[in-house]
Design a protein around this motif. Sequence first.
Motif, PDB file in Angstrom:
ATOM      1  N   GLY A 192       0.843  -1.186   0.000  1.00 53.17           N
ATOM      2  CA  GLY A 192       0.000   0.000   0.000  1.00 53.17           C
ATOM      3  C   GLY A 192       0.880   1.238   0.000  1.00 53.17           C
ATOM      4  N   ARG A 193       0.239   2.410  -0.076  1.00 55.09           N
ATOM      5  CA  ARG A 193       1.017   3.658  -0.055  1.00 55.09           C
ATOM      6  C   ARG A 193       0.391   4.646   0.915  1.00 55.09           C
ATOM      7  N   ILE A 194       1.224   5.193   1.766  1.00 49.83           N
ATOM      8  CA  ILE A 194       0.816   6.251   2.699  1.00 49.83           C
ATOM      9  C   ILE A 194       1.518   7.531   2.284  1.00 49.83           C
ATOM     10  N   ILE A 195       0.735   8.574   2.037  1.00 52.73           N
ATOM     11  CA  ILE A 195       1.314   9.871   1.697  1.00 52.73           C
ATOM     12  C   ILE A 195       1.722  10.563   2.993  1.00 52.73           C
ATOM     13  N   GLY A 196       2.997  10.884   3.115  1.00 53.31           N
ATOM     14  CA  GLY A 196       3.492  11.479   4.348  1.00 53.31           C
ATOM     15  C   GLY A 196       3.509  12.991   4.299  1.00 53.31           C
ATOM     16  N   ALA A 197       4.155  13.572   5.286  1.00 51.56           N
ATOM     17  CA  ALA A 197       4.369  15.011   5.322  1.00 51.56           C
ATOM     18  C   ALA A 197       5.492  15.363   4.355  1.00 51.56           C
ATOM     19  N   PRO A 198       5.562  16.614   3.903  1.00 50.10           N
ATOM     20  CA  PRO A 198       6.657  17.017   3.015  1.00 50.10           C
ATOM     21  C   PRO A 198       8.019  16.639   3.598  1.00 50.10           C
ATOM     22  N   SER A 199       8.904  16.220   2.742  1.00 50.94           N
ATOM     23  CA  SER A 199      10.191  15.665   3.167  1.00 50.94           C
ATOM     24  C   SER A 199      11.035  16.643   3.975  1.00 50.94           C
ATOM     25  N   SER A 200      10.833  17.945   3.774  1.00 49.55           N
ATOM     26  CA  SER A 200      11.644  18.942   4.482  1.00 49.55           C
ATOM     27  C   SER A 200      11.097  19.277   5.870  1.00 49.55           C
ATOM     28  N   TRP A 201       9.925  18.735   6.218  1.00 50.14           N
ATOM     29  CA  TRP A 201       9.315  19.030   7.509  1.00 50.14           C
ATOM     30  C   TRP A 201       9.766  18.005   8.549  1.00 50.14           C
ATOM     31  N   ILE A 202      10.035  18.469   9.752  1.00 55.22           N
ATOM     32  CA  ILE A 202      10.495  17.582  10.817  1.00 55.22           C
ATOM     33  C   ILE A 202       9.466  16.500  11.114  1.00 55.22           C
ATOM     34  N   VAL A 203       8.182  16.828  11.002  1.00 51.24           N
ATOM     35  CA  VAL A 203       7.126  15.866  11.302  1.00 51.24           C
ATOM     36  C   VAL A 203       7.177  14.665  10.366  1.00 51.24           C
ATOM     37  N   SER A 204       7.767  14.817   9.182  1.00 54.39           N
ATOM     38  CA  SER A 204       7.884  13.694   8.255  1.00 54.39           C
ATOM     39  C   SER A 204       8.738  12.583   8.856  1.00 54.39           C
ATOM     40  N   LYS A 205       9.818  12.949   9.522  1.00 58.45           N
ATOM     41  CA  LYS A 205      10.682  11.957  10.172  1.00 58.45           C
ATOM     42  C   LYS A 205       9.940  11.261  11.312  1.00 58.45           C
TER      43      LYS A 205
END
Length: 330
Positions: A161-174
């Motif tokens: 499956g695929r989960i769309i995350g937060a933008p890669s430059s945002w700390i919340v993505s990590k």
Amino acid sequence: MRKFMLFLSVFTLLLLTACGNNDSKDSISTIKLADAGWDSIRFHNGIAQIILEEGYGYDTEIVNGTSSATLQALQQGDLHVYTEVWSDNLGDAYTKAIDSGDIESVSTNFDDNSQGLYVPTYVIKGDPERNIEAVAPDLKTVKDLEMYPELFQDPENKDKGRIIGAPSSWIVSKHLDEKLTTYGLNEKFTYLAPGSDSSIVADLASAYKKGEPWVGYYWSPTWVTATYDLTLLEDEPFDQEAWDKDKSGEFPPNDVYVSVHKDLKTQAPEVVEFFSHYETSSALTEDALKYMGENEASPEDTAKWFMKENEELWTSWVPEDVAKKVKAAL
């Protein structure tokens, strides 16, 4: 002689430039505000610009960058105001900036927000008006996603499956990437961190229009959560120890502050006084963002609309003479 005259000319130019610049540790002519890349901060900057320019007579400048880069610029004094600091998303970087004394959070813009993984509500409940059947009626929590990888199929890797995350430059993505690993969802899902907020919205809008399943990161208040019928997937109640260990459980409560560089208190004390009274709410912000989205309005036009609709609110932030000038400009 020519070298001397050249030196003298350059020296004179530098001297005139220095004398012509009104900005110093004790005074300022231009207020620089952070734009970290999302609509709500642009909206709040729009309000701030109108009040600063029309009410206080300052010039303003918007400086773009990632959330971490703009926080660093605020700490260094290259920026003066950050109208929407999502404190917990910035984590240690925010705490260190505060502890160093380089920045100060002067008010809470709003604290009734939420963030996490959302799905269109029709995925769970269906939508009879659009002839959409519920395809995951038992989907309630983030961990429940493990039952539905085929429902949210990754078009580039159909075994997952695929989960769309937060933008890669945002700390919340990590943080989100670590959470999915903790829950073992990385074994059944691809985590895709897009390059921008607009990429998330485009992907969601495309799926929503077709009535297709979609799961991804978003937050409230936004025009997206105000416009689309979305459901935030539940998680374990927030526990600081568990979050610090492996990012399990709900995202931490996130106070969203208005923060300023330390020197602004002496450079423009009346501006800091104004921002110390700046307070909205998720509901108010979301109303504005809904207006922005439905009318394809700019942040400035949205700010003007909001201020006309909520005059009693913003006039409480500033002295009467300032409010009078701003109302005349509006």
